[in-house]
Scaffold this motif. Structure first.
Motif, short mmCIF file in Angstrom:
data_model
loop_
_atom_site.label_atom_id
_atom_site.label_comp_id
_atom_site.label_asym_id
_atom_site.label_seq_id
_atom_site.Cartn_x
_atom_site.Cartn_y
_atom_site.Cartn_z
N GLU A 131 0.83 -1.20 0.00
CA GLU A 131 0.00 0.00 0.00
C GLU A 131 0.87 1.26 0.00
O GLU A 131 1.98 1.26 0.54
N VAL A 155 5.36 -1.79 -5.23
CA VAL A 155 4.43 -0.66 -5.24
C VAL A 155 5.13 0.57 -5.78
O VAL A 155 6.21 0.94 -5.32
N PRO A 158 1.88 6.35 -8.67
CA PRO A 158 1.05 6.38 -9.90
C PRO A 158 1.66 7.30 -10.95
O PRO A 158 2.30 8.31 -10.62
N LYS A 290 1.01 -10.58 -15.57
CA LYS A 290 -0.36 -10.28 -15.14
C LYS A 290 -1.36 -11.27 -15.72
O LYS A 290 -2.30 -11.71 -15.04
N PRO A 303 0.16 -5.75 -4.09
CA PRO A 303 -0.69 -4.55 -4.07
C PRO A 303 -2.05 -4.85 -4.69
O PRO A 303 -2.13 -5.41 -5.79
N ALA A 304 -3.11 -4.46 -4.01
CA ALA A 304 -4.45 -4.70 -4.55
C ALA A 304 -4.78 -3.75 -5.69
O ALA A 304 -5.52 -4.10 -6.61
N ASP A 305 -4.22 -2.54 -5.65
CA ASP A 305 -4.54 -1.49 -6.63
C ASP A 305 -3.62 -1.61 -7.84
O ASP A 305 -2.41 -1.43 -7.73
N ASP A 306 -4.19 -1.87 -8.99
CA ASP A 306 -3.41 -2.04 -10.21
C ASP A 306 -2.64 -0.76 -10.57
O ASP A 306 -1.55 -0.82 -11.14
N ALA A 307 -3.17 0.40 -10.20
CA ALA A 307 -2.54 1.68 -10.57
C ALA A 307 -1.20 1.87 -9.88
O ALA A 307 -0.37 2.66 -10.34
N VAL A 308 -0.96 1.16 -8.76
CA VAL A 308 0.30 1.34 -8.04
C VAL A 308 1.20 0.11 -8.13
O VAL A 308 2.24 0.06 -7.48
N ARG A 309 0.81 -0.88 -8.91
CA ARG A 309 1.64 -2.09 -9.04
C ARG A 309 2.88 -1.79 -9.88
O ARG A 309 2.80 -1.24 -10.98
#
Length: 395
Positions: A131, A155, A158, A290, A303-309
């Motif tokens: 995160e 992480v 963005p 992916k 990371p759950a959020d793809d935008a920050v992977r």
């Protein structure tokens, strides 16, 4: 019930170009050969004219390939990216409050420097592995210290860095070591950038680079911290900015063998399309990974959020309910067994998760790796996972 219903057959296809998937030092570019370093000026003083010319060439080629603004400078530092970060922190912090952001091992090191070592007036923002901390809390009147890509957590910041104010008063200091050349960076948002050769460029370790904007140079020239600065980090001599560091005169003796190697790596990188081509290769490798993760029911991205992977150092977690019943030590042994099995087969090395991160896998997808080899590795991981799972949870 075990998530492995059918044990896959042992693969027969092996990676074509590399079996190294370490996040640093990373694999060499395809086509690299030791014989390419025969022009290295070993045994020569780094102050000799031919050696200084090669040192200068490294900076010029890096600046050109990165597309740095003309008024930015780039210089060589000792101690890899760590040395470059430490040098700038010791030289410029303390003039104003500092906002420091950390969300994994390396970013947290800079939190420690700001809070515990330099004891600056500060605000520290930290996040859990996987995160981001609240970047939007950054104060434009403060200096800002952060990593662009958290190598140990997978992480990244963005794209665009809209949270950094265009009219900022403080400096933005960015550790970009596992991002630069693998991700686009908005230079207008960044006053200081550090990186090492051993990440995206596949160079040898122990040498770092320090990029300074005109705003950062002014700070160094006009401000002197209250604390003593070790010689290895000093960017001023008797109050004068040491411009030679950003030309052909590094603070400490560099390895001319490593100098030759990075010039070779840069040549190979240009052959793959330069910065744009390298970023595209990294994104392609990440896309391969992916697709595999999306269809695999026993693991996911940390990371759950793809935008920050991260697209260079993606980190994976195992989601199998049986795996999650084990304690952390058992989980780490499970992951290690997968890596050890593929190392024994000679098809994949050094892709275990970072030692301080949650148990899992970390697969380098930077441009030194051939995207098709990532596909091959995932097939082997499926096979090794099934073997380790069956051994750990017999029916």
């Amino acid at each position: 019930m075990p998530m492995v219903k059918n044990t896959p057959r042992k693969p027969t296809v092996r990676p074509k170009f590399t079996t190294g998937f370490s996040c640093g030092p990373t694999a060499k570019f395809p086509g690299w050969k030791l014989e390419m370093l025969k022009g290295a000026l070993v045994g020569r003083s780094h102050r000799a004219a031919p050696a200084r010319a090669k040192i200068k060439q490294v900076g010029q080629e890096l600046k050109a390939m990165l597309g740095l603004p003309a008024d930015y400078v780039i210089g060589m530092m000792s101690g890899s990216d760590t040395g470059a970060v430490e040098a700038i922190l010791w030289n410029v912090l303390g003039e104003r409050p500092v906002d420091v952001f950390g969300w994994e091992a390396f970013g947290n090191d800079w939190v420690t420097d700001v809070v515990t070592q330099l004891k600056c007036e500060h605000r520290a923002f930290t996040g859990k592995y996987g995160e981001l901390p609240p970047l939007h809390e950054a104060n434009k009147t403060h200096d800002i210290v952060f990593t662009w890509n958290g190598t140990a957590a997978g992480v990244k910041v963005p794209d665009g860095a809209d949270w950094i104010a265009d009219d900022r008063e403080g400096l933005t200091i960015c550790d970009a070591t596992s991002a630069i050349f693998g991700m686009p960076l908005p230079w207008d948002k960044l006053d200081v950038v550090t990186f090492s050769w051993q990440k995206v460029l596949g160079g040898e370790p122990q040498h770092g680079m320090l990029v300074l904007s005109p705003r950062a140079i002014r700070r160094i020239k006009n401000y002197t911290p209250v604390w003593p600065i070790p010689k290895l980090f000093r960017l001023k001599d008797k109050g004068i900015f040491m411009a030679g560091i950003f030309d052909d005169t590094p603070i400490n003796t560099p390895s001319m063998l490593c100098i030759e190697d990075i010039l070779v790596c840069l040549e190979l990188g240009r052959g793959l399309g330069g910065q744009e081509g390298l970023i595209a290769r990294s994104r392609e490798s990440y896309a391969h990974l992916k697709r595999w993760v999306d269809k695999t029911d026993w693991l996911d991205f940390l990371p759950a959020d793809d935008a920050v992977r991260s697209t260079t150092s993606p980190c994976l977690k195992i989601t199998d309910p049986q795996f999650l019943t084990m304690d952390e030590a058992g989980q780490r042994l499970f992951c290690k067994a997968i890596v050890d099995m593929l190392e024994a087969e000679g098809v994949g090395f050094d892709f275990n998760g970072y030692k301080d991160a949650p148990p899992g896998l970390r697969i380098w997808c930077g441009p030194t790796v051939e995207p098709d080899d990532v596909d091959v590795l995932t097939v082997w991981i499926d096979w090794a996972y099934a073997q380790v799972h069956a051994r750990t949870f017999p029916r």
